[in-house]
Design a protein around this motif. Structure first.
Motif, PDB file in Angstrom:
ATOM      1  N   ASN A  31      -0.946   4.215   0.521  1.00  0.00           N
ATOM      2  CA  ASN A  31       0.132   4.366   1.503  1.00  0.00           C
ATOM      3  C   ASN A  31       0.229   3.193   2.470  1.00  0.00           C
ATOM      4  O   ASN A  31       1.127   3.145   3.290  1.00  0.00           O
ATOM      5  CB  ASN A  31       0.001   5.688   2.266  1.00  0.00           C
ATOM      6  CG  ASN A  31      -1.239   5.769   3.110  1.00  0.00           C
ATOM      7  OD1 ASN A  31      -1.918   4.771   3.342  1.00  0.00           O
ATOM      8  ND2 ASN A  31      -1.563   6.966   3.570  1.00  0.00           N
ATOM      9  N   ASP A  32      -0.692   2.214   2.341  1.00  0.00           N
ATOM     10  CA  ASP A  32      -0.669   1.066   3.257  1.00  0.00           C
ATOM     11  C   ASP A  32      -0.234  -0.235   2.587  1.00  0.00           C
ATOM     12  O   ASP A  32      -0.263  -1.286   3.213  1.00  0.00           O
ATOM     13  CB  ASP A  32      -2.044   0.882   3.909  1.00  0.00           C
ATOM     14  CG  ASP A  32      -3.153   0.633   2.902  1.00  0.00           C
ATOM     15  OD1 ASP A  32      -2.929   0.829   1.688  1.00  0.00           O
ATOM     16  OD2 ASP A  32      -4.250   0.248   3.327  1.00  0.00           O
ATOM     17  N   MET A  33       0.148  -0.166   1.302  1.00  0.00           N
ATOM     18  CA  MET A  33       0.617  -1.344   0.574  1.00  0.00           C
ATOM     19  C   MET A  33       1.784  -0.935  -0.326  1.00  0.00           C
ATOM     20  O   MET A  33       1.841   0.204  -0.774  1.00  0.00           O
ATOM     21  CB  MET A  33      -0.504  -1.946  -0.280  1.00  0.00           C
ATOM     22  CG  MET A  33      -1.618  -2.561   0.513  1.00  0.00           C
ATOM     23  SD  MET A  33      -2.821  -3.320  -0.592  1.00  0.00           S
ATOM     24  CE  MET A  33      -4.325  -2.608   0.045  1.00  0.00           C
ATOM     25  N   ASP A  34       2.672  -1.875  -0.578  1.00  0.00           N
ATOM     26  CA  ASP A  34       3.843  -1.575  -1.394  1.00  0.00           C
ATOM     27  C   ASP A  34       3.483  -1.464  -2.869  1.00  0.00           C
ATOM     28  O   ASP A  34       2.969  -2.416  -3.463  1.00  0.00           O
ATOM     29  CB  ASP A  34       4.917  -2.666  -1.229  1.00  0.00           C
ATOM     30  CG  ASP A  34       5.562  -2.614   0.137  1.00  0.00           C
ATOM     31  OD1 ASP A  34       5.571  -1.528   0.751  1.00  0.00           O
ATOM     32  OD2 ASP A  34       6.055  -3.659   0.595  1.00  0.00           O
ATOM     33  N   ASP A  35       3.743  -0.315  -3.448  1.00  0.00           N
ATOM     34  CA  ASP A  35       3.615  -0.057  -4.878  1.00  0.00           C
ATOM     35  C   ASP A  35       2.265  -0.486  -5.464  1.00  0.00           C
ATOM     36  O   ASP A  35       2.197  -1.096  -6.524  1.00  0.00           O
ATOM     37  CB  ASP A  35       4.765  -0.736  -5.637  1.00  0.00           C
ATOM     38  CG  ASP A  35       5.033  -0.036  -6.954  1.00  0.00           C
ATOM     39  OD1 ASP A  35       4.829   1.195  -7.046  1.00  0.00           O
ATOM     40  OD2 ASP A  35       5.424  -0.718  -7.912  1.00  0.00           O
ATOM     41  N   VAL A  36       1.186  -0.184  -4.758  1.00  0.00           N
ATOM     42  CA  VAL A  36      -0.162  -0.489  -5.237  1.00  0.00           C
ATOM     43  C   VAL A  36      -0.823   0.818  -5.676  1.00  0.00           C
ATOM     44  O   VAL A  36      -1.009   1.736  -4.871  1.00  0.00           O
ATOM     45  CB  VAL A  36      -1.010  -1.192  -4.156  1.00  0.00           C
ATOM     46  CG1 VAL A  36      -2.452  -1.333  -4.603  1.00  0.00           C
ATOM     47  CG2 VAL A  36      -0.417  -2.554  -3.836  1.00  0.00           C
ATOM     48  N   TRP A  37      -1.165   0.873  -6.971  1.00  0.00           N
ATOM     49  CA  TRP A  37      -1.796   2.041  -7.572  1.00  0.00           C
ATOM     50  C   TRP A  37      -3.233   1.695  -7.934  1.00  0.00           C
ATOM     51  O   TRP A  37      -3.510   0.582  -8.389  1.00  0.00           O
ATOM     52  CB  TRP A  37      -1.040   2.456  -8.828  1.00  0.00           C
ATOM     53  CG  TRP A  37       0.327   2.993  -8.542  1.00  0.00           C
ATOM     54  CD1 TRP A  37       1.458   2.270  -8.311  1.00  0.00           C
ATOM     55  CD2 TRP A  37       0.708   4.359  -8.459  1.00  0.00           C
ATOM     56  NE1 TRP A  37       2.521   3.103  -8.085  1.00  0.00           N
ATOM     57  CE2 TRP A  37       2.086   4.396  -8.175  1.00  0.00           C
ATOM     58  CE3 TRP A  37       0.015   5.565  -8.599  1.00  0.00           C
ATOM     59  CZ2 TRP A  37       2.786   5.589  -8.033  1.00  0.00           C
ATOM     60  CZ3 TRP A  37       0.716   6.753  -8.460  1.00  0.00           C
ATOM     61  CH2 TRP A  37       2.091   6.762  -8.182  1.00  0.00           C
ATOM     62  N   PRO A 117      -5.238  10.058   5.505  1.00  0.00           N
ATOM     63  CA  PRO A 117      -4.632   9.850   4.175  1.00  0.00           C
ATOM     64  C   PRO A 117      -4.591   8.376   3.763  1.00  0.00           C
ATOM     65  O   PRO A 117      -4.204   7.517   4.549  1.00  0.00           O
ATOM     66  CB  PRO A 117      -3.216  10.393   4.345  1.00  0.00           C
ATOM     67  CG  PRO A 117      -3.273  11.294   5.530  1.00  0.00           C
ATOM     68  CD  PRO A 117      -4.327  10.716   6.424  1.00  0.00           C
ATOM     69  N   GLU A 118      -5.028   8.129   2.531  1.00  0.00           N
ATOM     70  CA  GLU A 118      -4.984   6.778   1.966  1.00  0.00           C
ATOM     71  C   GLU A 118      -3.932   6.637   0.888  1.00  0.00           C
ATOM     72  O   GLU A 118      -3.521   5.532   0.564  1.00  0.00           O
ATOM     73  CB  GLU A 118      -6.363   6.414   1.395  1.00  0.00           C
ATOM     74  CG  GLU A 118      -7.418   6.280   2.467  1.00  0.00           C
ATOM     75  CD  GLU A 118      -8.705   5.677   1.954  1.00  0.00           C
ATOM     76  OE1 GLU A 118      -8.651   4.828   1.043  1.00  0.00           O
ATOM     77  OE2 GLU A 118      -9.760   6.055   2.474  1.00  0.00           O
ATOM     78  N   PHE A 119      -3.513   7.770   0.322  1.00  0.00           N
ATOM     79  CA  PHE A 119      -2.569   7.757  -0.791  1.00  0.00           C
ATOM     80  C   PHE A 119      -1.336   8.592  -0.459  1.00  0.00           C
ATOM     81  O   PHE A 119      -1.432   9.603   0.235  1.00  0.00           O
ATOM     82  CB  PHE A 119      -3.222   8.305  -2.060  1.00  0.00           C
ATOM     83  CG  PHE A 119      -4.440   7.536  -2.506  1.00  0.00           C
ATOM     84  CD1 PHE A 119      -4.349   6.198  -2.848  1.00  0.00           C
ATOM     85  CD2 PHE A 119      -5.680   8.143  -2.587  1.00  0.00           C
ATOM     86  CE1 PHE A 119      -5.460   5.485  -3.266  1.00  0.00           C
ATOM     87  CE2 PHE A 119      -6.801   7.443  -3.010  1.00  0.00           C
ATOM     88  CZ  PHE A 119      -6.694   6.110  -3.348  1.00  0.00           C
ATOM     89  N   ILE A 133       0.542  -0.321 -14.564  1.00  0.00           N
ATOM     90  CA  ILE A 133       0.796   0.160 -13.207  1.00  0.00           C
ATOM     91  C   ILE A 133      -0.193  -0.362 -12.171  1.00  0.00           C
ATOM     92  O   ILE A 133       0.178  -0.649 -11.040  1.00  0.00           O
ATOM     93  CB  ILE A 133       0.784   1.705 -13.185  1.00  0.00           C
ATOM     94  CG1 ILE A 133       1.948   2.245 -14.021  1.00  0.00           C
ATOM     95  CG2 ILE A 133       0.868   2.247 -11.771  1.00  0.00           C
ATOM     96  CD1 ILE A 133       1.918   3.743 -14.200  1.00  0.00           C
ATOM     97  N   ILE A 134      -1.459  -0.470 -12.527  1.00  0.00           N
ATOM     98  CA  ILE A 134      -2.479  -0.759 -11.525  1.00  0.00           C
ATOM     99  C   ILE A 134      -2.317  -2.147 -10.917  1.00  0.00           C
ATOM    100  O   ILE A 134      -1.755  -3.048 -11.519  1.00  0.00           O
ATOM    101  CB  ILE A 134      -3.916  -0.567 -12.090  1.00  0.00           C
ATOM    102  CG1 ILE A 134      -4.113  -1.298 -13.413  1.00  0.00           C
ATOM    103  CG2 ILE A 134      -4.236   0.877 -12.264  1.00  0.00           C
ATOM    104  CD1 ILE A 134      -5.009  -2.436 -13.280  1.00  0.00           C
ATOM    105  N   THR A 135      -2.868  -2.285  -9.734  1.00  0.00           N
ATOM    106  CA  THR A 135      -2.740  -3.527  -8.985  1.00  0.00           C
ATOM    107  C   THR A 135      -3.424  -4.695  -9.710  1.00  0.00           C
ATOM    108  O   THR A 135      -4.473  -4.532 -10.313  1.00  0.00           O
ATOM    109  CB  THR A 135      -3.286  -3.346  -7.552  1.00  0.00           C
ATOM    110  OG1 THR A 135      -3.046  -4.529  -6.819  1.00  0.00           O
ATOM    111  CG2 THR A 135      -4.757  -3.025  -7.544  1.00  0.00           C
TER     112      THR A 135
END
Length: 155
Positions: A31-37, A117-119, A133-135
């Motif tokens: 939730n703290d970076m754009d589109d990072v899974w 929350p982190e995600f 998908i993953i970073t």
């Protein structure tokens, strides 16, 4: 040359509760970076062993530790932080991770609305989708870990 400083860390490759019939892995969107899974992961506290750390991290990050241990990657794997986030992680240059292969128990309830929350969301994906998908900076480690668990016949 200056030695790099790595933070001890644990990471979880979590298989869905339908494993071994359906081999999908859990990934969550930061939730703290754009589109990072990524896989759930976190630091090891002082006087804490890696197995205890992963259970604590799972409860803190995804609201459950209702998992079964299947296997452990035999080595610690290092990665360097990308320059965008390195300043936030000072004095560390990266992380040294211990990976666990886990199965989510059918009774487990995932809850991303934890104390900190982190995600923002999660999903279970097949292995081909995982690598799309993953970073990017974690991809080499994920490939190495997944390949090991495949070669050992776990996934």
């Amino acid at each position: 040359m200056q030695d790099k400083k790595y933070r001890l860390n644990v990471a979880a490759v979590i298989l869905s509760s339908s494993y071994p019939f359906d081999c999908r892995v859990f990934i969550a969107k930061r939730n703290d970076m754009d589109d990072v899974w990524q896989f759930p992961q976190g630091g090891i506290d002082e006087n804490e062993n890696p197995k205890s750390a992963i259970l604590r991290e799972l409860e803190e990050e995804i609201g459950t530790k209702d998992v079964e241990f299947i296997a452990t990657y035999p080595k610690w794997l290092n990665y360097d932080f990308p320059s965008k986030i390195a300043h936030k992680m000072y004095p560390y240059d990266g992380q040294s991770q211990k990976y666990f292969l886990l199965r989510l128990r059918p009774s487990a309830k995932i809850n991303l609305r934890t104390k900190h929350p982190e995600f923002s969301s999660y999903k279970f994906v097949n292995l081909q989708e995982l690598f799309k998908i993953i970073t990017h900076f974690k991809r080499p480690l994920y490939v190495k870990v997944i390949k090991y668990f495949q070669e050992k016949g776990y996934i």
